[in-house]
Design an enzyme around this catalytic site. Structure first.
Site, PDB file in Angstrom:
ATOM      1  N   LYS A  61       3.373   1.302  -3.813  1.00 16.81           N
ATOM      2  CA  LYS A  61       2.756   0.578  -4.934  1.00 16.81           C
ATOM      3  C   LYS A  61       3.512   0.755  -6.259  1.00 16.81           C
ATOM      4  O   LYS A  61       3.619  -0.180  -7.043  1.00 16.81           O
ATOM      5  CB  LYS A  61       1.306   1.031  -5.133  1.00 16.81           C
ATOM      6  N   ASP A  82      -7.048  -3.352  -7.046  1.00 11.98           N
ATOM      7  CA  ASP A  82      -7.825  -2.193  -6.585  1.00 11.98           C
ATOM      8  C   ASP A  82      -9.034  -1.905  -7.485  1.00 11.98           C
ATOM      9  O   ASP A  82     -10.149  -1.704  -6.991  1.00 11.98           O
ATOM     10  CB  ASP A  82      -6.939  -0.940  -6.515  1.00 11.98           C
ATOM     11  N   THR A 104       0.837  -1.198   0.000  1.00 12.61           N
ATOM     12  CA  THR A 104       0.000   0.000   0.000  1.00 12.61           C
ATOM     13  C   THR A 104       0.872   1.249   0.000  1.00 12.61           C
ATOM     14  O   THR A 104       2.099   1.159  -0.175  1.00 12.61           O
ATOM     15  CB  THR A 104      -1.034  -0.067   1.159  1.00 12.61           C
ATOM     16  N   GLY A 163      -2.899   8.014  -8.799  1.00 19.30           N
ATOM     17  CA  GLY A 163      -2.744   6.566  -8.833  1.00 19.30           C
ATOM     18  C   GLY A 163      -4.065   5.830  -8.669  1.00 19.30           C
ATOM     19  O   GLY A 163      -4.292   4.798  -9.318  1.00 19.30           O
ATOM     20  N   GLY A 195     -15.491   3.996   0.397  1.00 16.18           N
ATOM     21  CA  GLY A 195     -14.490   3.042  -0.071  1.00 16.18           C
ATOM     22  C   GLY A 195     -14.224   1.845   0.830  1.00 16.18           C
ATOM     23  O   GLY A 195     -13.335   1.044   0.522  1.00 16.18           O
ATOM     24  N   HIS A 240      -5.611  19.790 -15.196  1.00 21.63           N
ATOM     25  CA  HIS A 240      -6.279  19.212 -16.360  1.00 21.63           C
ATOM     26  C   HIS A 240      -5.341  18.361 -17.225  1.00 21.63           C
ATOM     27  O   HIS A 240      -5.742  17.319 -17.761  1.00 21.63           O
ATOM     28  CB  HIS A 240      -6.908  20.346 -17.184  1.00 21.63           C
ATOM     29  N   ASN A 280      -0.419  -3.798  -6.052  1.00 22.54           N
ATOM     30  CA  ASN A 280      -0.873  -3.846  -4.647  1.00 22.54           C
ATOM     31  C   ASN A 280      -0.886  -5.278  -4.099  1.00 22.54           C
ATOM     32  O   ASN A 280      -1.160  -5.482  -2.924  1.00 22.54           O
ATOM     33  CB  ASN A 280      -2.257  -3.198  -4.475  1.00 22.54           C
ATOM     34  N   ASN A 330      -9.957  16.574 -13.537  1.00 21.41           N
ATOM     35  CA  ASN A 330      -8.923  16.720 -12.516  1.00 21.41           C
ATOM     36  C   ASN A 330      -8.535  18.185 -12.370  1.00 21.41           C
ATOM     37  O   ASN A 330      -8.588  18.952 -13.330  1.00 21.41           O
ATOM     38  CB  ASN A 330      -7.686  15.892 -12.904  1.00 21.41           C
TER      39      ASN A 330
HETATM   40  P1  ATR Z   1      -3.704   8.724  -5.244  1.00 15.67           P
HETATM   41  O1  ATR Z   1      -2.587   7.785  -5.516  1.00 15.67           O
HETATM   42  O2  ATR Z   1      -4.476   8.451  -3.979  1.00 15.67           O
HETATM   43  O3  ATR Z   1      -4.604   8.912  -6.411  1.00 15.67           O
HETATM   44  P2  ATR Z   1      -2.299  11.111  -5.893  1.00 15.67           P
HETATM   45  O4  ATR Z   1      -1.633  10.379  -6.990  1.00 15.67           O
HETATM   46  O5  ATR Z   1      -1.520  12.025  -5.011  1.00 15.67           O
HETATM   47  O6  ATR Z   1      -3.009  10.113  -4.909  1.00 15.67           O
HETATM   48  O7  ATR Z   1      -3.521  11.910  -6.531  1.00 15.67           O
HETATM   49  C1  ATR Z   1      -4.372  12.709  -5.786  1.00 15.67           C
HETATM   50  C2  ATR Z   1      -5.479  13.222  -6.686  1.00 15.67           C
HETATM   51  O8  ATR Z   1      -6.375  14.022  -5.909  1.00 15.67           O
HETATM   52  C3  ATR Z   1      -4.992  14.106  -7.814  1.00 15.67           C
HETATM   53  O9  ATR Z   1      -5.822  13.911  -8.936  1.00 15.67           O
HETATM   54  C4  ATR Z   1      -5.180  15.506  -7.239  1.00 15.67           C
HETATM   55  O10 ATR Z   1      -5.323  16.518  -8.200  1.00 15.67           O
HETATM   56  P3  ATR Z   1      -4.005  17.182  -8.870  1.00 15.67           P
HETATM   57  O11 ATR Z   1      -3.542  16.213  -9.909  1.00 15.67           O
HETATM   58  O12 ATR Z   1      -4.474  18.456  -9.433  1.00 15.67           O
HETATM   59  O13 ATR Z   1      -3.007  17.363  -7.735  1.00 15.67           O
HETATM   60  C5  ATR Z   1      -6.469  15.305  -6.500  1.00 15.67           C
HETATM   61  N1  ATR Z   1      -6.704  16.290  -5.426  1.00 15.67           N
HETATM   62  C6  ATR Z   1      -6.064  16.369  -4.233  1.00 15.67           C
HETATM   63  N2  ATR Z   1      -6.568  17.365  -3.477  1.00 15.67           N
HETATM   64  C7  ATR Z   1      -7.562  17.941  -4.219  1.00 15.67           C
HETATM   65  C8  ATR Z   1      -8.474  19.033  -4.003  1.00 15.67           C
HETATM   66  N3  ATR Z   1      -8.463  19.737  -2.863  1.00 15.67           N
HETATM   67  N4  ATR Z   1      -9.358  19.310  -4.978  1.00 15.67           N
HETATM   68  C9  ATR Z   1      -9.375  18.620  -6.137  1.00 15.67           C
HETATM   69  N5  ATR Z   1      -8.545  17.582  -6.401  1.00 15.67           N
HETATM   70  C10 ATR Z   1      -7.646  17.248  -5.460  1.00 15.67           C
END
Ligand code: ATR
EC number: 1.1.1.25
Length: 273
Positions: free
Chosen positions: A65, A102, A61, A129, A237, A153, A86, A150
């Site tokens: 990963k 996952d 985890t 991820g 989740g 973008h 994972n 996202n």
């Molecule tokens: P994980 O592996 O859990 O997906 P990550 O790779 O760090 O974690 O990705 C986090 C995601 O949450 C990303 O898509 C991030 O957007 P950005 O690519 O713009 O960073 C999104 N995210 C985190 N905080 C956010 C917020 N306050 N509002 C909108 N999107 C958010």
């Protein structure tokens, strides 16, 4: 006894030992399942030592990963697509097989809640991820459209381009989102900070299904927000956590455990029921 464990950092509060111990009891499999929390730069060594000392398989985890993806001998197609591992299994031939359960866990949980994915219009929030792991299994269910939105973008655009051979997936900015979605999946980590993805309330309607990959003792910020704006079906989740574990257990032991009782116990422990 066959040994399994979960690698993570931090991992002390992981529910995986509880889940897999219940699965083992239920299916009468003799195994033990523990925790390992190596320092971030010592994961590769810890993984090697575990298998050298007779370990049969492990879960991986956060934050390991992506690194696990580079350390196994062989990758399942879904792990290859996810870019992350994972679940690792030591095969009878001594090969370390990297898998990713996952996305399958997400789809299994959605189905167990009666959510129809075929021909549905799905909105996936986030492009990290967690989103990457979900895309191939979601597209395999043949939605009519899957839109990724996202905050950054360009990351959504790259992800859509990477998966567009598998189905009708596109990227849109939060501002561009319009029309009626059947399902919104929040894969962002926004809830961790008690924040919300910037989604227009007008996108929420009574027949929409809301899924937040996060979970907690009470509604996540995103689920609360969606309910306030009229969503009647919401899921967190916790079910995905149990379903991805069931899938991993099946990979290791060749026997599929039931998930309902384990989920009920976890909810009871969390104080949800
Ligand atoms: P994980 O592996 O859990 O997906 P990550 O790779 O760090 O974690 O990705 C986090 C995601 O949450 C990303 O898509 C991030 O957007 P950005 O690519 O713009 O960073 C999104 N995210 C985190 N905080 C956010 C917020 N306050 N509002 C909108 N999107 C958010």
């Amino acid at each position: 006894m066959d040994r399994y464990l979960v690698f993570g950092h931090p991992v002390r509060h992981s529910k995986s030992p509880f889940i897999h111990t219940m699965f083992a009891r239920q299916t009468q499999q003799e195994l033990e399942y523990g925790l390992a929390e190596p320092a971030v730069d010592e994961f590769a060594q810890a993984l090697r030592t575990f298998f050298d000392q007779g370990g049969k398989g492990c879960n991986v985890t956060v934050p390991f990963k992506e690194q696990a993806f580079t350390l196994v001998d062989c990758l399942s197609p879904r792990a290859k697509r996810a870019g992350a591992v994972n679940t690792i299994k030591l095969t009878d031939d001594g090969v370390l097989l990297g898998d990713n359960t996952d996305g399958a866990g997400l789809v299994a949980d959605l189905k167990s809640h009666g959510v129809t994915l075929a021909d549905s219009r799905i909105l996936l929030l986030g492009a990290g991820g967690a989103a990457r792991g979900a895309l191939a299994p979601l597209l395999a269910e043949l939605p009519s459209e899957l839109v990724i939105a996202n905050r950054t973008h360009t990351k959504a655009q790259l992800l859509a381009a990477e998966f567009c051979d598998l189905g009708p997936v596109t990227a849109q900015t939060y501002e561009q989102l319009a029309g009626t979605f059947d399902l919104v999946i929040n894969s962002t980590s926004a809830s961790l900070q008690g924040e919300l993805p910037p989604l227009a309330p007008a996108l929420i309607h009574t027949d929409i299904a809301i899924y937040d990959m996060m979970y907690g003792a009470s509604d996540t910020a995103f689920i609360s927000w969606a309910k306030q704006h009229g969503a009647r079906q919401s899921m967190d989740g916790l079910g995905m956590l149990v379903e991805q574990a069931a899938e991993a257990f099946t990979v290791w032991r060749g026997i599929r455990p039931g998930t309902k009782q384990v989920l009920r116990e976890l909810k009871r422990n969390l104080g949800v029921i």
